[in-house]
Design a protein around this motif. Structure first.
Motif, short mmCIF file in Angstrom:
data_model
loop_
_atom_site.label_atom_id
_atom_site.label_comp_id
_atom_site.label_asym_id
_atom_site.label_seq_id
_atom_site.Cartn_x
_atom_site.Cartn_y
_atom_site.Cartn_z
N PHE A 134 51.37 0.52 105.84
CA PHE A 134 51.41 1.76 105.07
C PHE A 134 51.51 1.43 103.59
O PHE A 134 52.20 0.48 103.21
CB PHE A 134 52.64 2.59 105.50
N GLU A 135 50.82 2.24 102.79
CA GLU A 135 50.96 2.18 101.33
C GLU A 135 50.83 3.59 100.79
O GLU A 135 49.92 4.33 101.18
CB GLU A 135 49.88 1.29 100.70
N GLU A 136 51.74 3.94 99.92
CA GLU A 136 51.63 5.21 99.20
C GLU A 136 51.80 4.93 97.72
O GLU A 136 52.80 4.33 97.31
CB GLU A 136 52.67 6.23 99.66
N ASP A 137 50.81 5.33 96.94
CA ASP A 137 50.83 5.12 95.49
C ASP A 137 50.97 6.46 94.77
O ASP A 137 50.27 7.42 95.10
CB ASP A 137 49.53 4.45 95.03
N LYS A 138 51.86 6.48 93.80
CA LYS A 138 52.09 7.68 92.99
C LYS A 138 51.90 7.33 91.53
O LYS A 138 52.52 6.40 91.01
CB LYS A 138 53.52 8.21 93.18
N PHE A 139 51.00 8.06 90.88
CA PHE A 139 50.79 7.89 89.44
C PHE A 139 50.41 9.24 88.87
O PHE A 139 50.06 10.17 89.60
CB PHE A 139 49.72 6.83 89.15
N ASP A 140 50.48 9.35 87.56
CA ASP A 140 50.15 10.58 86.86
C ASP A 140 48.64 10.57 86.57
O ASP A 140 48.18 9.75 85.76
CB ASP A 140 50.96 10.65 85.57
N PRO A 141 47.86 11.45 87.22
CA PRO A 141 46.42 11.47 86.99
C PRO A 141 46.05 11.71 85.52
O PRO A 141 45.05 11.16 85.03
CB PRO A 141 45.91 12.60 87.88
N ALA A 142 46.86 12.49 84.81
CA ALA A 142 46.58 12.73 83.38
C ALA A 142 46.76 11.44 82.59
O ALA A 142 45.96 11.14 81.69
CB ALA A 142 47.49 13.83 82.84
N GLU A 143 47.79 10.66 82.92
CA GLU A 143 48.02 9.38 82.25
C GLU A 143 46.86 8.42 82.55
O GLU A 143 46.40 7.68 81.67
CB GLU A 143 49.34 8.78 82.71
N MET A 144 46.36 8.47 83.78
CA MET A 144 45.22 7.63 84.14
C MET A 144 43.99 8.01 83.31
O MET A 144 43.29 7.13 82.80
CB MET A 144 44.90 7.76 85.63
N GLN A 145 43.74 9.30 83.16
CA GLN A 145 42.57 9.74 82.39
C GLN A 145 42.66 9.32 80.93
O GLN A 145 41.65 8.91 80.34
CB GLN A 145 42.40 11.27 82.51
N VAL A 146 43.85 9.42 80.34
CA VAL A 146 44.05 8.98 78.95
C VAL A 146 43.76 7.49 78.84
O VAL A 146 43.09 7.03 77.90
CB VAL A 146 45.48 9.31 78.47
N CYS A 147 44.24 6.71 79.80
CA CYS A 147 44.00 5.27 79.82
C CYS A 147 42.51 4.97 79.91
O CYS A 147 41.97 4.17 79.13
CB CYS A 147 44.75 4.64 81.00
N LEU A 148 41.82 5.59 80.86
CA LEU A 148 40.40 5.33 81.06
C LEU A 148 39.58 5.73 79.83
O LEU A 148 38.68 4.99 79.40
CB LEU A 148 39.89 6.07 82.30
N GLN A 149 39.91 6.88 79.24
CA GLN A 149 39.17 7.32 78.06
C GLN A 149 39.42 6.39 76.89
O GLN A 149 38.49 6.06 76.14
CB GLN A 149 39.54 8.76 77.69
N GLY A 150 40.66 5.96 76.71
CA GLY A 150 40.97 5.01 75.64
C GLY A 150 40.20 3.71 75.80
O GLY A 150 39.70 3.13 74.83
N TRP A 151 40.09 3.24 77.06
CA TRP A 151 39.35 2.02 77.34
C TRP A 151 37.86 2.21 77.05
O TRP A 151 37.22 1.35 76.44
CB TRP A 151 39.56 1.61 78.80
N LEU A 152 37.30 3.35 77.49
CA LEU A 152 35.88 3.65 77.22
C LEU A 152 35.60 3.70 75.73
O LEU A 152 34.59 3.17 75.25
CB LEU A 152 35.46 4.94 77.90
N ASP A 153 36.50 4.36 74.97
CA ASP A 153 36.33 4.45 73.52
C ASP A 153 36.37 3.07 72.88
O ASP A 153 35.55 2.75 72.00
CB ASP A 153 37.42 5.35 72.91
#
Length: 160
Positions: A134-153
């Protein structure tokens, strides 16, 4: 004079040492899977009937389904550049065979040396014989989007 050592409770299925050993192996495998873009070796560390739950309501049942999920979820940019997963802390509950941790989902260098990452809390359940069930991962999807957009930029700035 002898050194006091806590006794393993009679209801524990696995020792702390066993869980610790397989956790170290799990991390080593994950360190290779991200940059290689092949998550099969990590999925092979789960039982055939394992369950994975990811933030956002994604529930994946079974090792083969996990392999498909990894290929689809991490197969395209920018997710394909989500390479590193440094662990900040972890705790082992040997009574249950559980391991909880907080790690960083860290992107590959976009070309300027900047770090782009977001936190994830995870619960893993050890099943024995080197496998997790079993694995359950919890993260903030909004924080993920900010990270991904910052990386893309940053990636775009480096290519211009």
């Amino acid at each position: 004079m002898s050194t006091w050592r806590p006794r393993r409770p009679s209801n524990s299925r696995f020792s702390r040492e066993e869980i610790e050993e397989h956790w170290a192996h799990y991390q080593k495998v994950a360190r290779h899977c991200g940059p290689a873009g092949d998550w099969t070796p990590l999925c092979d560390l789960y039982t055939e009937d394992a369950t994975m739950i990811v933030s956002g309501g994604v529930k994946v049942g079974g090792r083969e389904a996990m392999k498909r999920w990894y290929r689809e979820a991490l197969g395209e940019e920018p997710m394909r550049s989500l390479h590193y997963y440094p662990v900040e802390w972890y705790m082992i509950d040997e009574h249950r065979g559980w391991l909880s941790c907080q790690f960083w989902n860290r992107m590959a260098d976009p070309g300027d040396g900047s770090v782009h990452e977001f936190a994830c809390f995870s619960l893993l359940k050890y099943a024995g014989d080197g496998l997790w069930s079993f694995e359950e991962d919890k993260f903030d999807p909004a924080e993920m989007q900010v990270c991904l957009q910052g990386w893309l930029d940053a990636k775009k700035r480096c290519q211009d």
